[in-house]
Enzyme design. Sequence first.
Site, PDB file in Angstrom:
ATOM      1  N   PHE A   1       0.825  -1.198   0.000  1.00  0.00           N
ATOM      2  CA  PHE A   1       0.000   0.000   0.000  1.00  0.00           C
ATOM      3  C   PHE A   1       0.864   1.255   0.000  1.00  0.00           C
ATOM      4  CE2 PHE A   1      -2.050  -3.345   2.445  1.00  0.00           C
ATOM      5  CZ  PHE A   1      -3.345  -3.386   1.956  1.00  0.00           C
ATOM      6  N   ASP A   2       0.454   2.241  -0.782  1.00  0.00           N
ATOM      7  CA  ASP A   2       0.960   3.594  -0.608  1.00  0.00           C
ATOM      8  C   ASP A   2       0.317   4.161   0.659  1.00  0.00           C
ATOM      9  OD1 ASP A   2       2.193   6.077  -1.215  1.00  0.00           O
ATOM     10  OD2 ASP A   2       0.359   6.760  -2.190  1.00  0.00           O
ATOM     11  N   GLY A   3       0.883   5.253   1.150  1.00  0.00           N
ATOM     12  CA  GLY A   3       0.366   5.826   2.391  1.00  0.00           C
ATOM     13  C   GLY A   3      -0.695   6.894   2.167  1.00  0.00           C
TER      14      GLY A   3
END
Length: 300
Positions: free
Chosen positions: A160-162
Site C-alpha cells: 500500500f501507498d500511504g
Amino acid sequence: MVARPDKLVIAISSRALFNLSDSHKVFEEQGLQAFSHYQVERENDALEKGDAFPLVEKFLKINQMLAGEPRVEVILLSRNSADTGLRVFNSIEHYGLDITRAAFCNGESPYRYIGPFGCNLFLSADGVDVRQALEQGVAAATLVAGGSREHRDDVLRFAFDGDAVLFSDEAEQVYKREGLAAFTKAERASAQSPLGGGPFKGFLEALQRLQAEFGLDACPIRTALVTARSAPAHERVIRTLRAWDIRVDESVFLGGLPKGEFLRAFGADVFFDDQPSHCASAAEHVATGHVPHGIVNIEA
C-alpha cells in the site's frame, strides 16, 4: 454497507479476473449484439487468466488453511448479462476457483451490490465503477494492465501507498499547495498527531484480523507500506499506525525513489497507489491498482 465481521470479502469484475480484451474490443467496435454472439459462441472456451487471477487464487487458498467456516470469499460483479456471463462461470469452473456468488448487470454498473454483499475490497477494470465504490466507503481500485508477474510462493502479499490510500490526503494537500519544504515542516510539527484514515484503512484492519488467526511463522498474508516519504516525515506515519493499533509487516520509506523495483523485491501480488504516474511505473513490475482518491485525482 452490510458488515460481515466473520469474513473478508473481495469483489472483482470479470475483466479483472480474466483477460477479456478480445471480447471487449468486439463490444467497443461492433456493439452489444456482436459481443453477446461472440461470448455465447465461445462459452465453452476457457478465458485466459487476467491481472488479478493470481491474487484471487492465493486469496481463496487461505480457506484451506483454517478449520471451520470459510473466512474469505470472492464475489464476481459483472456488467455482462447472465447469458453472456456463462462463459465467465465456465472459466471459473475450469480453473477450480471457489467462486459461487455473482451479480450480472446486463450493461449497468454492478457497484450497487458491493454493500449488500458486504465487500471489503472491489477490484475492477472500470474506473467509473471504482469511483462509485469509493463513494460508498469501500476500498476500491482500478487494475492497471502491465508486464509479466513473478509469484514465488503461496504467501499473499499486499502493498500500500500511504497518503490518500491508507491515510487521508491531508498531508498531500500541503505538498501540492506549498511544496516539499512546507510538507516536511508540517509533518515534523504534526508528528504526534495521527493522520486521518484513507479509503484502505478498513481493508487493512480486516486483513490484520485475518492475519491474527495464524501464527507469525505460518501466516499466508504479508503487508507492506511502500511510500515516497522519508525522514523526518516517517515519524507521523509510524505513530499513526501505532495509534490505530495496526501492524504492517514491512515499511519502506523511499524518499521519492521509483517504487517498482522495491515492490518486485517484496513480491507484491498487488500494490495500491493514488497517483496514476506511480501506478503506471509500478505496473511494469507487479499488479497495480489505481485508487482514484484525494487531491491528485481531483486535479486530474
